[in-house]
Design an enzyme around this catalytic site. Structure first.
Site, PDB file in Angstrom:
ATOM      1  N   ARG A   1      37.987   6.778  55.551  1.00  0.00           N
ATOM      2  CA  ARG A   1      36.667   6.313  55.125  1.00  0.00           C
ATOM      3  C   ARG A   1      35.482   7.107  55.629  1.00  0.00           C
ATOM      4  O   ARG A   1      34.375   6.904  55.156  1.00  0.00           O
ATOM      5  CB  ARG A   1      36.496   4.841  55.499  1.00  0.00           C
TER       6      ARG A   1
ATOM      7  N   ARG B   1      39.840   6.754  46.328  1.00  0.00           N
ATOM      8  CA  ARG B   1      40.532   5.498  46.615  1.00  0.00           C
ATOM      9  C   ARG B   1      39.967   4.320  45.813  1.00  0.00           C
ATOM     10  O   ARG B   1      40.633   3.280  45.708  1.00  0.00           O
ATOM     11  CB  ARG B   1      40.403   5.168  48.109  1.00  0.00           C
TER      12      ARG B   1
ATOM     13  N   TYR C   1      52.412  -6.353  64.802  1.00  0.00           N
ATOM     14  CA  TYR C   1      51.895  -6.808  63.501  1.00  0.00           C
ATOM     15  C   TYR C   1      52.808  -7.861  62.891  1.00  0.00           C
ATOM     16  O   TYR C   1      52.340  -8.868  62.352  1.00  0.00           O
ATOM     17  CB  TYR C   1      51.718  -5.618  62.549  1.00  0.00           C
TER      18      TYR C   1
HETATM   19  O1  CP3 Z   1      45.481   9.777  60.541  1.00  0.00           O
HETATM   20  C1  CP3 Z   1      45.413   9.861  59.297  1.00  0.00           C
HETATM   21  O2  CP3 Z   1      44.396  10.241  58.696  1.00  0.00           O
HETATM   22  C2  CP3 Z   1      46.674   9.614  58.494  1.00  0.00           C
HETATM   23  C3  CP3 Z   1      46.803   8.343  57.888  1.00  0.00           C
HETATM   24  C4  CP3 Z   1      46.971   7.089  58.731  1.00  0.00           C
HETATM   25  C5  CP3 Z   1      46.467   5.817  58.321  1.00  0.00           C
HETATM   26  N1  CP3 Z   1      46.913   4.877  59.186  1.00  0.00           N
HETATM   27  C6  CP3 Z   1      45.649   5.604  57.142  1.00  0.00           C
HETATM   28  C7  CP3 Z   1      44.855   4.368  57.036  1.00  0.00           C
HETATM   29  C8  CP3 Z   1      47.678   6.884  59.907  1.00  0.00           C
HETATM   30  C9  CP3 Z   1      48.380   7.904  60.788  1.00  0.00           C
HETATM   31  C10 CP3 Z   1      47.657   5.476  60.177  1.00  0.00           C
HETATM   32  C11 CP3 Z   1      48.353   4.848  61.300  1.00  0.00           C
HETATM   33  C12 CP3 Z   1      48.055   3.471  61.647  1.00  0.00           C
HETATM   34  N2  CP3 Z   1      47.866   2.403  60.811  1.00  0.00           N
HETATM   35  C13 CP3 Z   1      48.041   2.994  62.967  1.00  0.00           C
HETATM   36  C14 CP3 Z   1      48.295   3.829  64.179  1.00  0.00           C
HETATM   37  C15 CP3 Z   1      47.096   4.607  64.542  1.00  0.00           C
HETATM   38  C16 CP3 Z   1      45.996   3.802  65.137  1.00  0.00           C
HETATM   39  O3  CP3 Z   1      44.913   3.779  64.534  1.00  0.00           O
HETATM   40  O4  CP3 Z   1      46.191   3.219  66.206  1.00  0.00           O
HETATM   41  C17 CP3 Z   1      47.766   1.615  62.922  1.00  0.00           C
HETATM   42  C18 CP3 Z   1      47.631   0.692  64.116  1.00  0.00           C
HETATM   43  C19 CP3 Z   1      47.666   1.259  61.559  1.00  0.00           C
HETATM   44  C20 CP3 Z   1      47.431  -0.082  61.002  1.00  0.00           C
HETATM   45  C21 CP3 Z   1      46.161  -0.090  60.248  1.00  0.00           C
HETATM   46  N3  CP3 Z   1      46.028   0.398  58.961  1.00  0.00           N
HETATM   47  C22 CP3 Z   1      44.866  -0.497  60.675  1.00  0.00           C
HETATM   48  C23 CP3 Z   1      44.564  -1.123  62.026  1.00  0.00           C
HETATM   49  C24 CP3 Z   1      43.974  -0.227  59.629  1.00  0.00           C
HETATM   50  C25 CP3 Z   1      42.458  -0.378  59.622  1.00  0.00           C
HETATM   51  C26 CP3 Z   1      41.982  -1.531  58.816  1.00  0.00           C
HETATM   52  C27 CP3 Z   1      40.541  -1.336  58.413  1.00  0.00           C
HETATM   53  O5  CP3 Z   1      40.299  -1.340  57.208  1.00  0.00           O
HETATM   54  O6  CP3 Z   1      39.674  -1.152  59.283  1.00  0.00           O
HETATM   55  C28 CP3 Z   1      44.719   0.323  58.583  1.00  0.00           C
HETATM   56  C29 CP3 Z   1      44.205   0.794  57.276  1.00  0.00           C
HETATM   57  C30 CP3 Z   1      44.201   2.248  57.083  1.00  0.00           C
HETATM   58  N4  CP3 Z   1      45.197   3.106  57.415  1.00  0.00           N
HETATM   59  C31 CP3 Z   1      43.153   2.971  56.468  1.00  0.00           C
HETATM   60  C32 CP3 Z   1      43.568   4.307  56.412  1.00  0.00           C
HETATM   61  C33 CP3 Z   1      42.854   5.471  55.815  1.00  0.00           C
HETATM   62  C34 CP3 Z   1      41.854   2.377  55.915  1.00  0.00           C
HETATM   63  C35 CP3 Z   1      42.153   1.796  54.577  1.00  0.00           C
HETATM   64  C36 CP3 Z   1      41.033   1.955  53.599  1.00  0.00           C
HETATM   65  O7  CP3 Z   1      40.405   3.020  53.553  1.00  0.00           O
HETATM   66  O8  CP3 Z   1      40.832   1.016  52.834  1.00  0.00           O
END
Ligand code: CP3
Length: 350
Positions: free
Chosen positions: A37, A46, A157
């Protein structure tokens, strides 16, 4: 696209070399959550597609993964996906709610819930293999980092049903049902290994295991109830010759153990200076980190001072991959990320 590094192949890139403690042309840089984002081109692409649907569309995965590499000239791409994706593909009902994170429809609360979890079959990952092959072809000499969520962080989770601060239900289950806990983490380690193997066998040049929330555990509990399952994920890669990065937040007291689980590189958050982290991790491993993502929201001088400090403190490590201490915050100005990557390159060029 113009590749940042000067190497001829991803296997000989600065990222892979730094991970192995070999000499580099300059310190490699990438940013956790570099795709996402903070980038307007990501938000445009997206729009109208749910997060977990986007992760299963090879064309979207390829394009979103490439966006930050083109823009910031970072030294690695990281696959656009999510740690919960292997569960989703296996059939677990999970949604990623914007601004919240993964939400599980039927949280795992009983021993029977553990045994009812579906297994991930390699045949379910065709979309992923397609995306990784396309990416590796596009990236040329720039390495692609594959990743998976570590068993503990995924268990939080599944058990909490969504994001949580204290992870109290998770810990209660861990203490009250040690056998079911071990079975749950074994299952999660198997699916993480399947997910990583699919990425490496399709051409990923390094892997990162995200155990983001492991820092909520004591070293004793981590060592006994979690580490063996994270080690099983790395062991599941067998002889595949790719460097392994192991990351968690708030892991200062766990750093030696995080390395012992089978890492070439230990990811460090911003709480501990890298010279101290190097002492705790020991001489045989490289470090990744550790700029506080919030610093990117501060003034230019502060950003530059912090980058210089980290580059200096990292000299104590066997090898260094510059990164943030956790993921890019959504409000970050992408131009600041571009400047940080350029500054690290400038400060560390031979
Ligand atoms: O690093 C990168 O750019 C690669 C892609 C990536 C995403 N999530 C994309 C994502 C990676 C490596 C992850 C890992 C991930 N996902 C973790 C481990 C890393 C960390 O941050 O500790 C965890 C805990 C998650 C679980 C998760 N997914 C969370 C807590 C969230 C955030 C929710 C929010 O909207 O604030 C996500 C969503 C997520 N994963 C997004 C992205 C780009 C945002 C989704 C969106 O843009 O709508």
């Amino acid at each position: 696209m113009s590749p940042a590094p000067v190497s001829a192949s991803p296997a000989d890139s600065d990222l892979v070399r730094a991970a192995r403690g070999l000499p580099v042309s300059r310190t490699p840089v990438w940013f956790m959550r570099q795709a996402g984002r903070s980038l307007p081109e990501y938000r445009a692409l997206r729009a109208g597609t749910a997060m977990l649907a986007a992760c299963q569309d090879p064309d979207l995965v390829t394009e979103i993964t490439l966006q930050p590499v083109r823009r910031h000239q970072v030294d690695a791409a990281i696959l656009f996906s999510d740690i919960v994706l292997p569960l989703v593909v296996a059939g677990v009902d999970i949604e990623i709610k914007p601004g919240i994170g993964p939400v599980v429809a039927n949280p795992v609360r009983t021993v029977a819930d553990v045994d009812a979890l579906p297994d991930l079959a390699p045949e379910q990952l065709g979309f992923l293999e397609t995306a990784v092959r396309a990416l590796v072809a596009e990236l040329g000499p720039t390495p692609l980092i594959g990743f998976a969520g570590a068993p503990f962080t995924l268990a939080t989770y599944l058990i909490e049903g969504g994001p949580s601060k204290e992870h109290a239900r998770t810990k209660a289950f861990m203490y009250a049902e040690p056998e079911a806990w071990a079975r749950l983490l074994e299952r999660l380690s198997r699916s993480a290994a399947t997910f990583l193997r699919a990425q490496v066998d399709s051409g990923a040049s390094a892997v990162q295991l995200f155990d983001s929330w492991a820092g909520v555990l004591s070293a004793a509990d981590y060592a006994e109830r979690v580490l063996p399952h994270s080690r099983a994920v790395f062991d599941g890669l067998g002889e595949r010759d790719v460097p392994r990065i192991h990351f968690g937040v708030g892991t200062g007291e766990l750093l030696p153990l995080i390395g012992d689980a089978g890492a070439d590189v230990v990811g460090v958050d911003w709480r501990l200076p890298l010279d101290e982290a190097a002492r705790r991790v020991g001489p045989g491993r490289s470090l990744q980190g550790n700029l506080d993502p919030a610093v990117l929201l501060a003034d230019r001088d502060t950003v530059e001072r912090e980058v210089r400090r980290i580059v200096r403190q990292a000299e104590a490590a066997r090898g260094h991959i510059f990164n943030l201490g956790h993921g890019v915050l959504p409000d970050t100005d992408p131009d600041v990320l571009t400047r940080v990557a350029a500054l690290v390159h400038e400060l560390t060029a031979e």
